[in-house]
Design a protein around this motif. Sequence first.
Motif: not given
Lengths: 344, 344
Positions: B126-132
């Motif tokens: 699962i690819d997670v948006d970590v701020g970029m």
Amino acid sequence: MARLADQPTPLLCVDGPTLDANLAAMAAALPGPRCRPHVKAHKCTALARLQATCGHHGFTAATVSEVVGLAAAGLGGDLLLANEVVHPARLAALAALAPGPRVTVAVDSEATVEAAAAAGLGEVVIDVDVGMPRCGCRPEDAGRLADRARAAGLRVRGVMGYEGHAVGNPDRTARAALVAEAAAALRRAHAEVGGELISGGGTGTYDLNDACTEIQAGSYALMDTAYAALDLPFRPALWVEATVISVSGRGWAVADAGLKALGMDHGNPAVDGGEVWFCSDEHLTFAPASDRRVRVGDRVRIWPAHLDPTVAYHPEMLVVSGAQGEEEVLERWPVDLRGWDGVA
Amino acid sequence: MARLADQPTPLLCVDGPTLDANLAAMAAALPGPRCRPHVKAHKCTALARLQATCGHHGFTAATVSEVVGLAAAGLGGDLLLANEVVHPARLAALAALAPGPRVTVAVDSEATVEAAAAAGLGEVVIDVDVGMPRCGCRPEDAGRLADRARAAGLRVRGVMGYEGHAVGNPDRTARAALVAEAAAALRRAHAEVGGELISGGGTGTYDLNDACTEIQAGSYALMDTAYAALDLPFRPALWVEATVISVSGRGWAVADAGLKALGMDHGNPAVDGGEVWFCSDEHLTFAPASDRRVRVGDRVRIWPAHLDPTVAYHPEMLVVSGAQGEEEVLERWPVDLRGWDGVA
């Protein structure tokens, strides 16, 4: 017939009718030998062949690889390598094309004259500095250099000088003034050098440079957003087709074309129906227009800011025709003039 | 043995000893599975093979072409496609690798989950948006998406999240603060998702990201001027070798490498012993240092500002060793993971 919508992305696409119109417009404005199309912009022998059918049988090239590829494709009637080359192996590859293809190389120094003569090349033009800080001798040195070339056994076909500092100026009056200065310098050099060729110019100055016997325009066939901002009769024909692979709830979407599909020296590309935020290696992050609902799987057209280094990233371009979203693929053209050694 | 000075330019060159030192430094800092080298930076199976001999047997990729090429080279033990793919033909190419190569793909939406399942793929992260602002679901949606993937028959190996907004920050304290926020988001997501993988990080954060079980660093092997400005134990190993083809009496010289040999999104490259003025398609105009006399035929080293889009222009890289001007060519490595369809 294949549909563009079925082809995986990123993909370099050319709108066939727009390309045809651009080629026809140039052939009407500068028929036959008055235009010597520069293949560095498209690096594609299939496109060069179309330019030849429009009456332009001579070509300009920036690399030995382009010259060798054009000759191999049977388009070697009159090839001008508008660039300086000093490596013996590269010059030998040009010399090995004789007899048959006609190859003329630019020289701007004693070193490049000696290298061309040592390789056994036959014909040169004297490259003249007409105002852009790049290659080219001073106009006042051109006659002396031509004498040196003739003494070395080379035939001097004339002069060339590229006003690259002028071609992209969006103010036509300012552009014309820069071209006039460049043309004057080139005329001065030609008066000392002689020969049948005065070669120069580009897409942005194709109708302004009246010193040149031939214009080395290349971008006119496919165009880009930088040239589209000028008052030219050529329309953007090339885009990078991409697919939306992610849509954020925080106001952006991501398409699958990035820094390895787009020349970035002129800045960000444009995207239909949205504002480009930035590019990553394989991604373009953009904000869709407020009235547009974007979904994963949607296709988007990305319009490069600079044509030449964009095309150089791609192994092929697809010629398509039809309304957006309904395009059919007419042809697949290899971008077969890439690299520097005939290795793409 | 061949001498670099005899090879025509422009040419992508790698200093072998510097590469070896960079690989050893990473293998010492993040041994074995703690680093999953990202091949997008070098696109070269020969270099990936060296990374494997350093103990890194899993690889990160950005394109289907990279995954397929690694598998074909026998390097398919554990391949993570850290990118979203929705086109059925591309996903089918991945599915066709089974059995044998192990392929895991990133998903960040129901659409990408459905596409992966429909293609018959087996494993995802699962690819997670970590701020970029790029791909990745919100951390709070990760658990629900993992459930959706499992319901579709996919095994969920864990999470990934790339702090691309942090990796290039030259202030280590600021960089660490951005990484801490990203790591916290990734940990929250992982608590909901489960699985053995927490994948992320890059060359600039390889020793700062303590949430990740594996770091997706790529640039460390070859480096560029942007990363060289950071406080990292990796040294620039890659340059573009070029030849001076013109020297003006007006204060500049021209080398034969330009926009089609250099990724330009991070700005101009650097040149040894001079100041870069600008790049054209096949030229770099620079002002030599005042104490340096430059002649036509001299070789210069050009240091790219951004590694990845630079390498993607070149068909091969030469591994060399020796003092500048005396280098011997140790190996010629094809840049064989370019393009998007296995067509370079």
